[in-house]
Motif scaffolding. Structure first.
Motif, PDB file in Angstrom:
ATOM      1  N   LEU A   9       2.203   5.972  -6.895  1.00  0.00           N
ATOM      2  CA  LEU A   9       1.840   5.531  -8.249  1.00  0.00           C
ATOM      3  C   LEU A   9       0.366   5.816  -8.541  1.00  0.00           C
ATOM      4  O   LEU A   9       0.016   6.240  -9.648  1.00  0.00           O
ATOM      5  CB  LEU A   9       2.143   4.043  -8.417  1.00  0.00           C
ATOM      6  CG  LEU A   9       3.608   3.642  -8.233  1.00  0.00           C
ATOM      7  CD1 LEU A   9       3.760   2.136  -8.260  1.00  0.00           C
ATOM      8  CD2 LEU A   9       4.470   4.296  -9.278  1.00  0.00           C
TER       9      LEU A   9
ATOM     10  N   LEU B 268      -3.179  -1.599  -9.638  1.00  0.00           N
ATOM     11  CA  LEU B 268      -2.552  -1.138  -8.403  1.00  0.00           C
ATOM     12  C   LEU B 268      -3.430  -1.416  -7.187  1.00  0.00           C
ATOM     13  O   LEU B 268      -2.938  -1.792  -6.123  1.00  0.00           O
ATOM     14  CB  LEU B 268      -2.229   0.357  -8.495  1.00  0.00           C
ATOM     15  CG  LEU B 268      -1.108   0.726  -9.465  1.00  0.00           C
ATOM     16  CD1 LEU B 268      -1.055   2.239  -9.663  1.00  0.00           C
ATOM     17  CD2 LEU B 268       0.227   0.194  -8.976  1.00  0.00           C
TER      18      LEU B 268
ATOM     19  N   ARG C 249       0.836  -1.205   0.000  1.00  0.00           N
ATOM     20  CA  ARG C 249       0.000   0.000   0.000  1.00  0.00           C
ATOM     21  C   ARG C 249       0.871   1.255   0.000  1.00  0.00           C
ATOM     22  O   ARG C 249       0.583   2.220  -0.712  1.00  0.00           O
ATOM     23  CB  ARG C 249      -0.934  -0.010   1.198  1.00  0.00           C
ATOM     24  CG  ARG C 249      -2.062  -0.996   1.064  1.00  0.00           C
ATOM     25  CD  ARG C 249      -2.973  -0.969   2.283  1.00  0.00           C
ATOM     26  NE  ARG C 249      -4.015  -1.974   2.150  1.00  0.00           N
ATOM     27  CZ  ARG C 249      -4.197  -2.990   2.988  1.00  0.00           C
ATOM     28  NH1 ARG C 249      -3.430  -3.115   4.068  1.00  0.00           N
ATOM     29  NH2 ARG C 249      -5.161  -3.855   2.784  1.00  0.00           N
TER      30      ARG C 249
ATOM     31  N   VAL D 176      -3.236  -5.188  -6.191  1.00  0.00           N
ATOM     32  CA  VAL D 176      -1.935  -5.776  -5.852  1.00  0.00           C
ATOM     33  C   VAL D 176      -1.944  -6.407  -4.461  1.00  0.00           C
ATOM     34  O   VAL D 176      -1.263  -7.417  -4.230  1.00  0.00           O
ATOM     35  CB  VAL D 176      -0.798  -4.739  -6.007  1.00  0.00           C
ATOM     36  CG1 VAL D 176      -0.786  -3.734  -4.885  1.00  0.00           C
ATOM     37  CG2 VAL D 176       0.538  -5.430  -6.131  1.00  0.00           C
TER      38      VAL D 176
ATOM     39  N   VAL E 165       4.975  -3.915  -6.536  1.00  0.00           N
ATOM     40  CA  VAL E 165       3.863  -3.136  -7.084  1.00  0.00           C
ATOM     41  C   VAL E 165       3.974  -3.051  -8.563  1.00  0.00           C
ATOM     42  O   VAL E 165       4.815  -3.068  -9.262  1.00  0.00           O
ATOM     43  CB  VAL E 165       3.816  -1.728  -6.481  1.00  0.00           C
ATOM     44  CG1 VAL E 165       2.760  -0.875  -7.144  1.00  0.00           C
ATOM     45  CG2 VAL E 165       3.576  -1.822  -5.013  1.00  0.00           C
TER      46      VAL E 165
ATOM     47  N   GLU F  11       3.937   1.497  -1.128  1.00  0.00           N
ATOM     48  CA  GLU F  11       4.624   1.586  -2.413  1.00  0.00           C
ATOM     49  C   GLU F  11       3.698   2.068  -3.530  1.00  0.00           C
ATOM     50  O   GLU F  11       4.139   2.755  -4.451  1.00  0.00           O
ATOM     51  CB  GLU F  11       5.205   0.227  -2.801  1.00  0.00           C
ATOM     52  CG  GLU F  11       6.372  -0.209  -1.952  1.00  0.00           C
ATOM     53  CD  GLU F  11       6.861  -1.612  -2.285  1.00  0.00           C
ATOM     54  OE1 GLU F  11       6.339  -2.240  -3.233  1.00  0.00           O
ATOM     55  OE2 GLU F  11       7.761  -2.101  -1.577  1.00  0.00           O
ATOM     56  N   ARG F  12       2.431   1.710  -3.467  1.00  0.00           N
ATOM     57  CA  ARG F  12       1.526   2.062  -4.561  1.00  0.00           C
ATOM     58  C   ARG F  12       0.942   3.463  -4.429  1.00  0.00           C
ATOM     59  O   ARG F  12       0.440   4.002  -5.415  1.00  0.00           O
ATOM     60  CB  ARG F  12       0.411   1.038  -4.690  1.00  0.00           C
ATOM     61  CG  ARG F  12      -0.677   1.192  -3.666  1.00  0.00           C
ATOM     62  CD  ARG F  12      -1.806   0.240  -3.867  1.00  0.00           C
ATOM     63  NE  ARG F  12      -2.763   0.412  -2.783  1.00  0.00           N
ATOM     64  CZ  ARG F  12      -3.713  -0.424  -2.499  1.00  0.00           C
ATOM     65  NH1 ARG F  12      -3.865  -1.509  -3.225  1.00  0.00           N
ATOM     66  NH2 ARG F  12      -4.528  -0.198  -1.504  1.00  0.00           N
TER      67      ARG F  12
END
Length: 73
Positions: free
Chosen positions: A24, A52, A18, A55, A73, A20-21
């Protein structure tokens, strides 16, 4: 002897994914807004945003610690 709580490892992995995304998804939100403003096709952007979001579901199917570590991710 060290034992690993696999459920806790899954929760930690979901939190990591979460984090990391987040940037993005924010970038995709900007791209989506720009596409709407210019009248461009948003299909690819919507698909990427859904990928995303999904994931973290990959964590649920992981059965080993190595699988959890390899998720990106």
């Amino acid at each position: 002897m060290i034992t690993i709580n696999f459920d806790k490892a899954k929760a930690i992995t979901k939190d990591r994914l979460r984090a990391e995304r987040t940037p993005l998804l924010q970038a995709q939100d900007v791209a989506f807004q720009r596409a709407l403003e210019s009248g461009a096709d948003t299909t690819a952007i919507v698909a990427e945003k859904q990928r995303l979001r999904d994931v973290t579901k990959l964590v649920d199917s992981a059965t080993t610690l190595e699988e959890l570590k390899s998720l990106k991710v």
